[in-house]
Write an enzyme that holds these catalytic residues in place. Sequence first.
Site, PDB file in Angstrom:
ATOM      1  N   SER A 189      -9.883  -0.734   7.230  1.00  0.00           N
ATOM      2  CA  SER A 189      -9.357  -0.607   5.869  1.00  0.00           C
ATOM      3  C   SER A 189      -8.653  -1.826   5.301  1.00  0.00           C
ATOM      4  CB  SER A 189      -8.401   0.573   5.790  1.00  0.00           C
ATOM      5  OG  SER A 189      -9.144   1.746   5.682  1.00  0.00           O
ATOM      6  N   SER A 201      -9.745   1.651   3.033  1.00  0.00           N
ATOM      7  CA  SER A 201      -8.912   2.436   2.158  1.00  0.00           C
ATOM      8  C   SER A 201      -7.840   1.623   1.429  1.00  0.00           C
ATOM      9  CB  SER A 201      -8.211   3.526   2.971  1.00  0.00           C
ATOM     10  OG  SER A 201      -7.334   2.935   3.923  1.00  0.00           O
ATOM     11  N   LYS A 244       0.851  -1.202   0.000  1.00  0.00           N
ATOM     12  CA  LYS A 244       0.000   0.000   0.000  1.00  0.00           C
ATOM     13  C   LYS A 244       0.878   1.240   0.000  1.00  0.00           C
ATOM     14  CE  LYS A 244      -3.911   1.943   2.641  1.00  0.00           C
ATOM     15  NZ  LYS A 244      -4.766   1.780   3.835  1.00  0.00           N
TER      16      LYS A 244
HETATM   17  N1  GLN Z   1     -13.012   3.912   6.476  1.00  0.00           N
HETATM   18  C1  GLN Z   1     -12.428   4.361   7.699  1.00  0.00           C
HETATM   19  C2  GLN Z   1     -12.043   5.815   7.565  1.00  0.00           C
HETATM   20  O1  GLN Z   1     -12.330   6.372   6.570  1.00  0.00           O
HETATM   21  C3  GLN Z   1     -11.271   3.513   8.053  1.00  0.00           C
HETATM   22  C4  GLN Z   1     -10.039   3.856   7.329  1.00  0.00           C
HETATM   23  C5  GLN Z   1      -8.884   2.970   7.671  1.00  0.00           C
HETATM   24  O2  GLN Z   1      -9.031   1.929   8.299  1.00  0.00           O
HETATM   25  N2  GLN Z   1      -7.715   3.432   7.287  1.00  0.00           N
HETATM   26  O3  GLN Z   1     -11.486   6.402   8.433  1.00  0.00           O
END
Ligand code: GLN
Length: 509
Positions: free
Chosen positions: A173, A149, A74
Site C-alpha cells: 500500500s 491503500s 494517512k
Molecule cells: N492491497 C492490499 C490489500 O488490499 C494491501 C493493502 C495494504 O498494504 N495496506 O490488502
Amino acid sequence: MKNLLTTQDELSAGKTTLQDIVDQYIEQIEDSNGTVNAIVSVDKENARARAASIQKKIDHGRAGKLAGSVIAVKDVICEMGKQTTCASNILRNFESVYNATVIEKLAAEDALFLGRTNMDEFAMGSSTENTIFGPARNPHNTEYVTGGSSGGSAAAVAANMCGMSLGSDTGGSIRQPASYCGVVGLKPTYGRVSRYGLVAFASSFDCIGPFAHSVSDAAILLEHLAGVDPMDQSSADRPVEEYSSALQNREKLTIGVPDEFFGDGLDPEIRTIIKDQLSDLETEGHQLVPIHLPHSEFAVATYYILATAEASSNLARYDGIRYGHRADFDSVEEELKKEQIALEKRLEVAAGKEHEELVEKISKADSPLIRLYKKSRTEGFGTEVKRRILLGTYVLSAGYYDAYYGKAQRVRRLIKQDFEEAFQDVDVIVSPTAPTTAFKLGENQDDPLKMYLNDIYTISANLAGICGISVPAGTHSNGLPVGIQFLGNAFEEKNIVRAAHAIEQLHNR
Ligand code: GLN
C-alpha cells in the site's frame, strides 16, 4: 520540486519562510483537492501557527532536523485531537486521544503536519476507492485511480499539496500507489518503525513508511521514523543507520533479477521500461544476476489467508460500545420486538417440524446487546472490510484452521527462505512495482480477485518482513507513471535507497 535540504538552505538564508511554504501548499490543496480528493481534512489554523513557531526556531538557529518539512498523514495513523477515520463509517467521528510514536518523533524534529489523507477503508484495497470520502483521483489523469491503500498520501505528494507524506504498507500500500502516482514510496523492514498509534489491519505485516518527491527526502524521513519503541514490542532494537548518507556511497550494487517477477501478466511496455533501466544500470557498472524466488507464485494466496485472518481478529474491537459508530439502540429493541411477535404468530399455527424449528429460533434469538453489535458493525463497515472479516473468520474456524491458516504460515516461511537464499548473493532484488499502470476508476471494483493481483510484486516483501522501495522509472505510452521496485534484506534499507538513487540519477542526467 525542491528537496528538503534545499528548502532548509533557503529557509536559513531567509529566501523564503515556512509560513509562505505552508500557504503555497494550502493554496494548492484549495485549487486541486476538489478533483484529486487526496486530503480529507486540513488543519489550516494549527499549521499556520506551527509554521510561525518553527520559523522562529529557524531564525534563531535552533530548529530540528525536519524543520521545513510539511507532511500529510494517512488517516490510519493517530494524531492527537484530530479525526482518525480510517476512511470508515465506523470511525467517522473518532478523534484520537494520543499521538502515534511516529508523529511524536517527527514533531520532535520540527516536522509540520498539514492534513490527513484519503485511503481504502482500514487500508484494505489497491485503489483508494473503498472510502467514505469518495475515491481519490490520480493527479496525472483524474479518470484513473491513485492506487492504494495509501492513495491519498501518494497523490498529495504528486499534486504538490505537501512536501512528503506518511502511509502504511501491509501488502504494497505504499509502493503500489507511489508507482501509480509517480513518486517515491518506501516500505521499511517489519519492526524498523514503531506501529504504536497505527490502527491495526494485519499486525504481522503492517509498516509505516514515507512518500516523497526524491529518494533523499524519503531516506531522511525514514531516519527519523525508525527506531525501537517501548510502546511497540515488535519494534526492533537495532541502531538506526544514516540512510541519507548512504546515498553518497558509490560502490556498485549486485542486483538480483527474478524471472518470476517478469512473467505473464506484466504489461509488456512496463517490462521494456524496467529492462532498459536495468541495462543502463549495468552500463554504469552495477551487476545483474538472474535469481529465483520459486515460491512467489503462492504469495498472493498466502497473504489473503494470513492478512484476512489477522484483520478479522483486529477488527473485532469495533463493537460500537466503547467508541466508533453505534447503531440506534431504540430501533434495535423495536426490531427485536417485531421479530419476536412475528415468530410467535407463526408458532401459533405451526405444527410438527416447523413448530420445533420455530421454538429453537425463538430460544436462540439475539439479545439486544448482540443485535446492537451486529447492527453497528453492519452499518459501520464497508463491503471490502466485511469480505475480509468473513474470509478471515472462515480460515480461522475450527474445521479449516490447519487446511488454510496453518498451511499459509508454512508457505510464508518458504517465501521468507527464498529471500534469505537470494540475499546471500545479491544486495537488492529488482522488479516492476505493479503489473500495470493505474487503472480507470471503477474498472476493478466488481472483481476483487483482479484487484488483489495488483499486489503480486509487492506482497512477498510483507510476507518475508523485508524492505522495499518504489521509484519512478518512466512514463507509459498511456501517459501514466511506471515505478520500479527494489527489495532489500531485513534492515538493509541502505541498499534499496542506494539502488533507487541510482535510478533517479539516470533520469536526472
Ligand atoms: N492491497 C492490499 C490489500 O488490499 C494491501 C493493502 C495494504 O498494504 N495496506 O490488502
